[in-house]
Design a protein around this motif. Structure first.
Motif, PDB file in Angstrom:
ATOM      1  N   GLY A   1       0.948  -1.005  -0.280  1.00  0.00           N
ATOM      2  CA  GLY A   1      -0.178  -0.324   0.135  1.00  0.00           C
ATOM      3  C   GLY A   1       1.118   1.289  -0.367  1.00  0.00           C
ATOM      4  N   THR A   2       1.157   1.413  -1.165  1.00  0.00           N
ATOM      5  CA  THR A   2       1.682   3.067  -1.010  1.00  0.00           C
ATOM      6  C   THR A   2       1.274   3.922  -0.452  1.00  0.00           C
ATOM      7  OG1 THR A   2       1.124   3.585  -3.237  1.00  0.00           O
ATOM      8  CG2 THR A   2       2.773   1.928  -4.010  1.00  0.00           C
ATOM      9  N   GLU A   3       2.368   4.612   0.183  1.00  0.00           N
ATOM     10  CA  GLU A   3       1.865   6.053   0.823  1.00  0.00           C
ATOM     11  C   GLU A   3       0.720   6.790  -0.381  1.00  0.00           C
ATOM     12  OE1 GLU A   3       5.081   8.009   0.787  1.00  0.00           O
ATOM     13  OE2 GLU A   3       6.883   7.015   2.287  1.00  0.00           O
ATOM     14  N   ALA A   4       0.845   7.129  -1.382  1.00  0.00           N
ATOM     15  CA  ALA A   4       0.065   7.884  -2.173  1.00  0.00           C
ATOM     16  C   ALA A   4      -1.547   7.264  -2.256  1.00  0.00           C
ATOM     17  CB  ALA A   4       0.213   8.374  -3.422  1.00  0.00           C
ATOM     18  N   ILE A   5      -1.366   5.848  -2.482  1.00  0.00           N
ATOM     19  CA  ILE A   5      -3.388   5.206  -2.238  1.00  0.00           C
ATOM     20  C   ILE A   5      -3.123   5.586  -1.411  1.00  0.00           C
ATOM     21  CG2 ILE A   5      -3.758   2.927  -2.702  1.00  0.00           C
ATOM     22  CD1 ILE A   5      -1.062   1.896  -4.917  1.00  0.00           C
TER      23      ILE A   5
ATOM     24  N   MET B   1      -3.480   7.334   0.961  1.00  0.00           N
ATOM     25  CA  MET B   1      -3.973   8.648   1.639  1.00  0.00           C
ATOM     26  C   MET B   1      -5.484   9.020   0.251  1.00  0.00           C
ATOM     27  SD  MET B   1      -2.070  12.577   0.846  1.00  0.00           S
ATOM     28  CE  MET B   1      -0.964  12.400   2.742  1.00  0.00           C
ATOM     29  N   TRP B   2      -4.855   8.276  -1.049  1.00  0.00           N
ATOM     30  CA  TRP B   2      -5.983   8.374  -1.914  1.00  0.00           C
ATOM     31  C   TRP B   2      -7.758   7.522  -1.252  1.00  0.00           C
ATOM     32  CZ3 TRP B   2      -8.723   5.023  -4.621  1.00  0.00           C
ATOM     33  CH2 TRP B   2      -9.603   5.748  -5.431  1.00  0.00           C
ATOM     34  N   GLN B   3      -7.050   6.732  -0.598  1.00  0.00           N
ATOM     35  CA  GLN B   3      -8.148   5.993  -0.316  1.00  0.00           C
ATOM     36  C   GLN B   3      -8.987   6.497   0.980  1.00  0.00           C
ATOM     37  OE1 GLN B   3      -6.215   2.220   0.341  1.00  0.00           O
ATOM     38  NE2 GLN B   3      -7.647   1.299   0.135  1.00  0.00           N
TER      39      GLN B   3
ATOM     40  N   THR C   1       2.270  15.493   1.359  1.00  0.00           N
ATOM     41  CA  THR C   1       0.838  16.122   1.286  1.00  0.00           C
ATOM     42  C   THR C   1       0.443  15.847  -0.221  1.00  0.00           C
ATOM     43  OG1 THR C   1       1.724  18.225   2.593  1.00  0.00           O
ATOM     44  CG2 THR C   1      -0.473  19.004   1.333  1.00  0.00           C
ATOM     45  N   GLY C   2      -1.056  15.932   0.614  1.00  0.00           N
ATOM     46  CA  GLY C   2      -2.018  15.314  -0.832  1.00  0.00           C
ATOM     47  C   GLY C   2      -2.589  16.549  -0.611  1.00  0.00           C
TER      48      GLY C   2
ATOM     49  N   TRP D   1     -12.527  11.820  -5.668  1.00  0.00           N
ATOM     50  CA  TRP D   1     -11.753  13.493  -5.264  1.00  0.00           C
ATOM     51  C   TRP D   1     -10.694  12.162  -6.225  1.00  0.00           C
ATOM     52  CZ3 TRP D   1     -12.705  17.379  -2.687  1.00  0.00           C
ATOM     53  CH2 TRP D   1     -13.489  17.527  -1.913  1.00  0.00           C
ATOM     54  N   ASP D   2     -10.123  12.930  -6.382  1.00  0.00           N
ATOM     55  CA  ASP D   2      -9.073  12.996  -7.419  1.00  0.00           C
ATOM     56  C   ASP D   2      -8.212  13.318  -7.166  1.00  0.00           C
ATOM     57  OD1 ASP D   2     -10.192  11.511  -9.006  1.00  0.00           O
ATOM     58  OD2 ASP D   2     -10.248  12.279 -11.027  1.00  0.00           O
ATOM     59  N   TYR D   3      -6.878  12.926  -7.203  1.00  0.00           N
ATOM     60  CA  TYR D   3      -5.020  13.695  -6.834  1.00  0.00           C
ATOM     61  C   TYR D   3      -4.763  14.965  -8.050  1.00  0.00           C
ATOM     62  CZ  TYR D   3      -3.042  11.105  -3.475  1.00  0.00           C
ATOM     63  OH  TYR D   3      -1.909  10.526  -2.342  1.00  0.00           O
ATOM     64  N   LEU D   4      -4.663  15.808  -7.413  1.00  0.00           N
ATOM     65  CA  LEU D   4      -4.060  17.189  -8.494  1.00  0.00           C
ATOM     66  C   LEU D   4      -2.774  17.058  -7.826  1.00  0.00           C
ATOM     67  CD1 LEU D   4      -5.585  18.919 -10.066  1.00  0.00           C
ATOM     68  CD2 LEU D   4      -6.071  20.194  -8.045  1.00  0.00           C
TER      69      LEU D   4
END
Length: 496
Positions: free
Chosen positions: A358-362, A364-366, A388-389, A398-401
């Motif tokens: 589970g990567t940091e970005a994934i 956070m997105w969840q 920071t996301g 929510w989509d990553y920007l």
């Protein structure tokens, strides 16, 4: 015995972050071998070729149940296995054999043509419905030759390639083929033992007596059923009985193999955990129709997903996968690479396991999906990973920007945790002996702001990605300015 080559492939690992592909006991970056299933031959013994550093080969007979629609315990499975391994009959596409489908005249012409060695045939427009370039063109023209004459055309100049064959028609064609090959046609049987013997057409009488006599026809629920349409399963049974009775050593086994010399996984979009799989050196004994993969994480395969690999301009195959297709499961993933050949047979070309954490970005997105915001933006800060996301609402999720490294509070002065909102903003402020620019307040004295500067404008501390601030969230100056310029008041900020 036919040799089925299941190649042990070398996987080249080229990975980043925490998405890795490996085989048990081998580290990322090494060359390794992936062992495919080893079956036994007719004697029950494993046959193994010598394993080299570049390739290992296991040889065994392909089971008839390799087709998705041929059960292991079906009566016709051993017959399908025989004609498949001899190259006499193949699949119908997408790894199916279609055992219950009725046999067509063109298909049976192809069967006999393969049994005879598939000699080259020059095209002629002898039949109006047999164009050049079809799978049955050479077969039909061969079968209708005067010196062969195992399948005749109709008086109207047509062949009827799509016409269904009855059981008595099939044995008549086999009878003619036996005569053409100079095989024994003297053995006969008394058809009167069957209650429907009278329904055998006159033209098929001799052929049916012969077929029963040598055991090609054994009865359909106690009857000859001469007018019944012949299924592909029945055809396989009759062909095997014919070959084993009259020409057991004449038709050699064919070779089947599928291989893949390299697999490379490259992480992709941080939002959904996408990754790109590149397959190099994909090969097969027959033409390649499709290349696809089964990928799953949990042992019960509840999260399995299938991907079709597309041919790439550099000769490789590739496909994009997403962790979201596997219920966002993380851990050890298993992967089987399959090649579907143009004869309808699917073989496994490679297998392996990969670690997708589970990567940091994934993560956070969840986490972001469980929050709301009064604006179209949402900010999350992970104080452990120092990231920071920035998210934007797409109407349903929510989509990553943006996804940036940051420096939250040091252990002695941690950043406050909780759910807050964007409040006041300012160009700069001076505190703790340093100057900060482009601040955005989210709670009391807690701010997003730039890295620290000296009064002369030089950078005092430009470090990011570690816990070292006095409690605020430090960002690259351009990123702090972006929040200052674009994120409106009232936007939800989640610090965890």
């Amino acid at each position: 015995m036919k040799k089925y080559f299941a190649r042990l492939v070398a996987l080249t690992l080229s990975l980043a972050a925490s998405v890795t592909l490996f085989c048990t006991g081998v580290s990322a970056g090494e060359q390794l071998a992936v062992v495919t299933t080893i079956e036994t031959d007719e004697t029950g013994e494993n046959e193994k070729a010598e394993i080299t550093e570049e390739e290992a080969v296991t040889t065994f007979s392909i089971p008839g149940s390799i087709f998705d629609d041929v059960p292991e315990d079906a009566w016709y499975t051993p017959y399908v296995e025989y004609v498949l391994n001899k190259g006499i009959m193949t699949g119908m596409g997408n790894n199916t054999y279609a055992p219950g489908e009725y046999l067509k005249r063109a298909q049976f012409a192809a069967v006999l043509y393969r049994m005879s060695g598939s000699q080259p045939i020059s095209y002629s427009n002898r039949f109006q419905d047999v164009p050049d370039g079809t799978f049955f063109t050479s077969s039909v023209l061969w079968a209708a030759q005067e010196d062969v004459n195992v399948i005749e055309g109709y008086d109207n100049g047509y062949f009827g390639p799509g016409d269904v064959i009855t059981r008595e028609q099939l044995v008549t064609m086999l009878y003619r083929y036996a005569k053409y090959k100079g095989l024994d046609t003297a053995i006969t049987a008394d058809l009167s033992l069957y209650p429907d013997a009278a329904s055998v057409t006159e033209f098929a009488q001799d052929a049916m007596k012969w077929a029963v006599g040598i055991g090609i026809i054994t009865g359909d629920q106690g009857q000859l059923n001469p007018q019944g349409n012949c299924s592909r399963a029945e055809c396989a049974a009759m062909i095997r009985r014919f070959c084993e009775a009259l020409m057991p050593e004449e038709i050699p086994d064919v070779e089947y193999y599928a291989g893949c010399s390299g697999i490379t996984m490259t992480p992709g979009d941080m939002k959904d955990g996408s990754f790109w799989i590149k397959l190099t050196g994909v090969s097969a004994s027959h033409g390649i129709s499709r290349v696809y993969a089964a990928v799953w994480c949990y042992n019960n395969q509840e999260d399995i997903a299938w991907y079709e690999a597309q041919y790439q301009s550099d000769g490789s195959y590739g496909f994009a996968g997403k962790v979201s297709n596997h219920r966002f499961h993380f851990g050890t993933y298993s992967m089987y690479i399959y090649v579907l050949m143009d004869n309808g047979v699917r073989l496994m070309a490679a297998s392996g396991q990969g670690q997708i954490d589970g990567t940091e970005a994934i993560n956070m997105w969840q986490r972001a999906q469980s929050y709301s915001s009064s604006t179209d933006y949402l900010l999350l800060v992970d104080t452990n990973t120092c990231k920071t996301g920035i998210f934007t609402w797409n109407g349903s999720m929510w989509d990553y920007l943006c996804y940036w490294p940051c420096s939250p509070g040091a252990p002695s002065s941690p950043t406050v945790k909780g759910v807050f909102t964007v409040q006041a903003k300012g160009y700069s402020f001076y505190a703790f002996g340093s100057l900060q620019y482009y601040y955005t307040q989210f709670y009391g004295d807690y701010l997003f702001h730039s890295i620290t500067y000296n009064l002369d404008g030089s950078i005092q501390d430009g470090r990011l990605g570690m816990q070292l601030s006095h409690g605020c969230v430090r960002l690259d100056t351009s990123q702090a300015k972006w929040i200052y310029d674009n994120i409106p008041a009232g936007t939800t900020v989640v610090i965890y």
